[in-house]
Design a protein around this motif. Sequence first.
Motif, PDB file in Angstrom:
ATOM      1  N   LYS A  33       0.837  -1.196   0.000  1.00 41.42           N
ATOM      2  CA  LYS A  33       0.000   0.000   0.000  1.00 41.42           C
ATOM      3  C   LYS A  33       0.872   1.246   0.000  1.00 41.42           C
ATOM      4  CE  LYS A  33      -3.895   2.055   2.532  1.00 41.42           C
ATOM      5  NZ  LYS A  33      -4.806   1.871   3.694  1.00 41.42           N
ATOM      6  N   ARG A  34       2.008   1.152   0.680  1.00 41.87           N
ATOM      7  CA  ARG A  34       2.910   2.296   0.772  1.00 41.87           C
ATOM      8  C   ARG A  34       4.297   1.804   1.112  1.00 41.87           C
ATOM      9  NH1 ARG A  34       0.255   4.706   4.335  1.00 41.87           N
ATOM     10  NH2 ARG A  34       1.513   4.344   6.206  1.00 41.87           N
ATOM     11  N   SER A  35       5.318   2.533   0.689  1.00 39.38           N
ATOM     12  CA  SER A  35       6.696   2.181   1.031  1.00 39.38           C
ATOM     13  C   SER A  35       7.514   3.453   1.164  1.00 39.38           C
ATOM     14  CB  SER A  35       7.318   1.262  -0.030  1.00 39.38           C
ATOM     15  OG  SER A  35       7.368   1.906  -1.295  1.00 39.38           O
ATOM     16  N   GLU A  36       8.460   3.430   2.120  1.00 37.66           N
ATOM     17  CA  GLU A  36       9.364   4.565   2.293  1.00 37.66           C
ATOM     18  C   GLU A  36      10.505   4.497   1.279  1.00 37.66           C
ATOM     19  OE1 GLU A  36      10.639   4.525   6.343  1.00 37.66           O
ATOM     20  OE2 GLU A  36       8.606   4.662   7.152  1.00 37.66           O
ATOM     21  N   GLN A  37      10.933   3.294   0.970  1.00 35.02           N
ATOM     22  CA  GLN A  37      11.991   3.098  -0.028  1.00 35.02           C
ATOM     23  C   GLN A  37      11.813   1.732  -0.659  1.00 35.02           C
ATOM     24  OE1 GLN A  37      16.043   3.379   1.434  1.00 35.02           O
ATOM     25  NE2 GLN A  37      16.861   2.283  -0.324  1.00 35.02           N
ATOM     26  N   LEU A  38      11.895   1.681  -1.968  1.00 34.22           N
ATOM     27  CA  LEU A  38      11.778   0.409  -2.667  1.00 34.22           C
ATOM     28  C   LEU A  38      12.632   0.486  -3.928  1.00 34.22           C
ATOM     29  CD1 LEU A  38       8.469  -1.573  -3.132  1.00 34.22           C
ATOM     30  CD2 LEU A  38      10.277  -1.640  -4.820  1.00 34.22           C
ATOM     31  N   GLU A  39      13.613  -0.395  -4.004  1.00 39.58           N
ATOM     32  CA  GLU A  39      14.563  -0.351  -5.122  1.00 39.58           C
ATOM     33  C   GLU A  39      14.925  -1.760  -5.566  1.00 39.58           C
ATOM     34  OE1 GLU A  39      19.117   1.254  -6.018  1.00 39.58           O
ATOM     35  OE2 GLU A  39      18.044   1.891  -4.212  1.00 39.58           O
ATOM     36  N   VAL A  40      14.934  -1.957  -6.874  1.00 40.35           N
ATOM     37  CA  VAL A  40      15.342  -3.234  -7.453  1.00 40.35           C
ATOM     38  C   VAL A  40      16.468  -2.980  -8.444  1.00 40.35           C
ATOM     39  CG1 VAL A  40      14.653  -5.223  -8.839  1.00 40.35           C
ATOM     40  CG2 VAL A  40      13.040  -4.246  -7.198  1.00 40.35           C
ATOM     41  N   ASN A  41      17.526  -3.757  -8.336  1.00 39.31           N
ATOM     42  CA  ASN A  41      18.649  -3.666  -9.269  1.00 39.31           C
ATOM     43  C   ASN A  41      18.791  -4.982 -10.010  1.00 39.31           C
ATOM     44  OD1 ASN A  41      21.039  -2.797 -10.567  1.00 39.31           O
ATOM     45  ND2 ASN A  41      22.273  -3.760  -8.959  1.00 39.31           N
ATOM     46  N   VAL A  42      18.487  -4.976 -11.311  1.00 42.18           N
ATOM     47  CA  VAL A  42      18.581  -6.180 -12.142  1.00 42.18           C
ATOM     48  C   VAL A  42      19.982  -6.263 -12.741  1.00 42.18           C
ATOM     49  CG1 VAL A  42      17.757  -7.294 -14.259  1.00 42.18           C
ATOM     50  CG2 VAL A  42      16.128  -6.272 -12.658  1.00 42.18           C
ATOM     51  N   ARG A  43      20.574  -7.454 -12.674  1.00 41.01           N
ATOM     52  CA  ARG A  43      21.915  -7.669 -13.219  1.00 41.01           C
ATOM     53  C   ARG A  43      21.841  -8.555 -14.455  1.00 41.01           C
ATOM     54  NH1 ARG A  43      22.107  -9.145  -7.994  1.00 41.01           N
ATOM     55  NH2 ARG A  43      22.592 -11.308  -8.525  1.00 41.01           N
ATOM     56  N   ALA A  44      22.405  -8.076 -15.556  1.00 44.30           N
ATOM     57  CA  ALA A  44      22.460  -8.865 -16.787  1.00 44.30           C
ATOM     58  C   ALA A  44      23.718  -8.469 -17.552  1.00 44.30           C
ATOM     59  CB  ALA A  44      21.231  -8.621 -17.657  1.00 44.30           C
ATOM     60  N   GLU A  45      24.610  -9.423 -17.778  1.00 48.17           N
ATOM     61  CA  GLU A  45      25.874  -9.143 -18.468  1.00 48.17           C
ATOM     62  C   GLU A  45      26.187 -10.286 -19.441  1.00 48.17           C
ATOM     63  OE1 GLU A  45      28.963  -7.161 -19.808  1.00 48.17           O
ATOM     64  OE2 GLU A  45      27.681  -6.339 -18.224  1.00 48.17           O
ATOM     65  N   PRO A  46      26.243 -10.035 -20.762  1.00 53.59           N
ATOM     66  CA  PRO A  46      25.931  -8.741 -21.383  1.00 53.59           C
ATOM     67  C   PRO A  46      24.436  -8.451 -21.374  1.00 53.59           C
ATOM     68  CG  PRO A  46      26.293 -10.377 -23.072  1.00 53.59           C
ATOM     69  CD  PRO A  46      26.592 -11.059 -21.769  1.00 53.59           C
ATOM     70  N   VAL A  47      24.082  -7.177 -21.536  1.00 58.79           N
ATOM     71  CA  VAL A  47      22.683  -6.770 -21.494  1.00 58.79           C
ATOM     72  C   VAL A  47      21.871  -7.448 -22.586  1.00 58.79           C
ATOM     73  CG1 VAL A  47      21.126  -4.791 -21.713  1.00 58.79           C
ATOM     74  CG2 VAL A  47      23.235  -4.562 -20.401  1.00 58.79           C
ATOM     75  N   ALA A  48      22.528  -7.834 -23.688  1.00 58.07           N
ATOM     76  CA  ALA A  48      21.817  -8.462 -24.805  1.00 58.07           C
ATOM     77  C   ALA A  48      21.101  -9.746 -24.395  1.00 58.07           C
ATOM     78  CB  ALA A  48      22.799  -8.751 -25.941  1.00 58.07           C
ATOM     79  N   LYS A  49      21.567 -10.414 -23.327  1.00 60.64           N
ATOM     80  CA  LYS A  49      20.914 -11.663 -22.907  1.00 60.64           C
ATOM     81  C   LYS A  49      19.486 -11.423 -22.435  1.00 60.64           C
ATOM     82  CE  LYS A  49      23.722 -13.015 -19.697  1.00 60.64           C
ATOM     83  NZ  LYS A  49      24.305 -13.810 -18.580  1.00 60.64           N
ATOM     84  N   GLY A  53      15.426 -13.311 -22.335  1.00 55.74           N
ATOM     85  CA  GLY A  53      14.752 -13.438 -21.053  1.00 55.74           C
ATOM     86  C   GLY A  53      15.651 -13.957 -19.956  1.00 55.74           C
ATOM     87  N   SER A  54      16.964 -13.843 -20.118  1.00 56.69           N
ATOM     88  CA  SER A  54      17.903 -14.351 -19.128  1.00 56.69           C
ATOM     89  C   SER A  54      18.460 -13.208 -18.286  1.00 56.69           C
ATOM     90  CB  SER A  54      19.052 -15.086 -19.829  1.00 56.69           C
ATOM     91  OG  SER A  54      19.986 -15.567 -18.895  1.00 56.69           O
ATOM     92  N   VAL A  55      18.339 -13.343 -16.968  1.00 61.74           N
ATOM     93  CA  VAL A  55      18.835 -12.333 -16.032  1.00 61.74           C
ATOM     94  C   VAL A  55      19.772 -13.011 -15.047  1.00 61.74           C
ATOM     95  CG1 VAL A  55      18.166 -10.695 -14.226  1.00 61.74           C
ATOM     96  CG2 VAL A  55      16.715 -10.971 -16.238  1.00 61.74           C
ATOM     97  N   ASP A  56      20.953 -12.411 -14.831  1.00 60.95           N
ATOM     98  CA  ASP A  56      21.909 -12.991 -13.883  1.00 60.95           C
ATOM     99  C   ASP A  56      21.344 -13.024 -12.474  1.00 60.95           C
ATOM    100  OD1 ASP A  56      23.826 -13.364 -15.877  1.00 60.95           O
ATOM    101  OD2 ASP A  56      24.580 -11.318 -15.631  1.00 60.95           O
ATOM    102  N   ASP A  86       9.795 -13.748 -19.050  1.00 60.08           N
ATOM    103  CA  ASP A  86       9.161 -13.592 -20.354  1.00 60.08           C
ATOM    104  C   ASP A  86       9.444 -12.162 -20.799  1.00 60.08           C
ATOM    105  OD1 ASP A  86       7.544 -13.205 -22.536  1.00 60.08           O
ATOM    106  OD2 ASP A  86       5.721 -14.009 -21.610  1.00 60.08           O
ATOM    107  N   PHE A  87      10.418 -12.001 -21.682  1.00 60.58           N
ATOM    108  CA  PHE A  87      10.843 -10.657 -22.064  1.00 60.58           C
ATOM    109  C   PHE A  87       9.725  -9.882 -22.746  1.00 60.58           C
ATOM    110  CE2 PHE A  87      12.904  -7.578 -24.924  1.00 60.58           C
ATOM    111  CZ  PHE A  87      13.629  -6.859 -23.999  1.00 60.58           C
ATOM    112  N   GLY A  88       8.868 -10.588 -23.489  1.00 62.12           N
ATOM    113  CA  GLY A  88       7.787  -9.906 -24.183  1.00 62.12           C
ATOM    114  C   GLY A  88       6.851  -9.173 -23.246  1.00 62.12           C
ATOM    115  N   ALA A  89       6.688  -9.689 -22.012  1.00 68.95           N
ATOM    116  CA  ALA A  89       5.778  -9.055 -21.056  1.00 68.95           C
ATOM    117  C   ALA A  89       6.296  -7.700 -20.602  1.00 68.95           C
ATOM    118  CB  ALA A  89       5.558  -9.968 -19.850  1.00 68.95           C
ATOM    119  N   ILE A  90       7.620  -7.468 -20.722  1.00 72.09           N
ATOM    120  CA  ILE A  90       8.199  -6.201 -20.303  1.00 72.09           C
ATOM    121  C   ILE A  90       7.603  -5.048 -21.111  1.00 72.09           C
ATOM    122  CG2 ILE A  90      10.344  -4.861 -20.169  1.00 72.09           C
ATOM    123  CD1 ILE A  90      10.164  -7.038 -18.086  1.00 72.09           C
TER     124      ILE A  90
END
Length: 252
Positions: A33-49, A53-56, A86-90
């Motif tokens: 419902k509410r958050s003071e801080q919310l952060e997500v860091n996605v890692r993908a190397e190389p980004v082309a992967k 639909g592959s994420v490290d 599912d990359f298409g959903a992005i």
Amino acid sequence: MISTVFGSLPFPNQGGDRVVSKVVTAAISALFKRSEQLEVNVRAEPVAKLLQGSVDGFDFIGKGLLMHSGLRVDAMELYVQAVAIDFGAIFTGKVKLKQPIQASMRVALSETDLTDSFNTPFLKEKLQKIRHQGQPLHFDATVFKINPDRSIRLTSNVRVGDSTAAIAVDITAQMEVENRKRINFVDVTCAGDPAGVELGEAVVQHLNGLLDLDQFALEGMQIRVDQLRLRHQQMMLYGVAHIDRFPDRKGK
């Protein structure tokens, strides 16, 4: 080619990993419902992967998270490795997992969080399922404290059935995790007059059957706790979270 594809996503002119990070952040935000801080860091190397639909992995850090049930979490951290999405959903601003994932987890609940949780309609309704002498229990002005010796103290004014007279319940106990999913009160001491002691003992017996973590887990998530620590007026839970799906992005 890659820049053309990423430029057409909901967040143009950003790198693919940052695009996915924003979409995952939005999906997780829908749980609260509410958050003071919310952060997500996605890692993908190389980004082309990301195109396959592959994420490290990804790291999630949230603070001051208020769930729609009224329960509050002081801090939550999730660390995930090897995610297939599912990359298409992005393109529609959604995150869909191709398969369930498992995350390392740390959750912190403050004394205030725990006290407020026991006084929410969500948890009060669950507590009313407790029966004493065949009557439902009604809890009021419940306070949860973490003592310097790492025991906990739970006090409450409890009415039995239709009675208008409240009985003071005062419980001191240690806490432990059973089978990685249930929180139990152990080494229990109940203070007060005979009626309060009797009721306190009955409350502990029923609470030990009620505090199943699966009942309080986020949507699409199953929690298993390996370690529970009480310190600095906080309850710390360490373990893993099994995530089957992300919620749809909703404006709650």
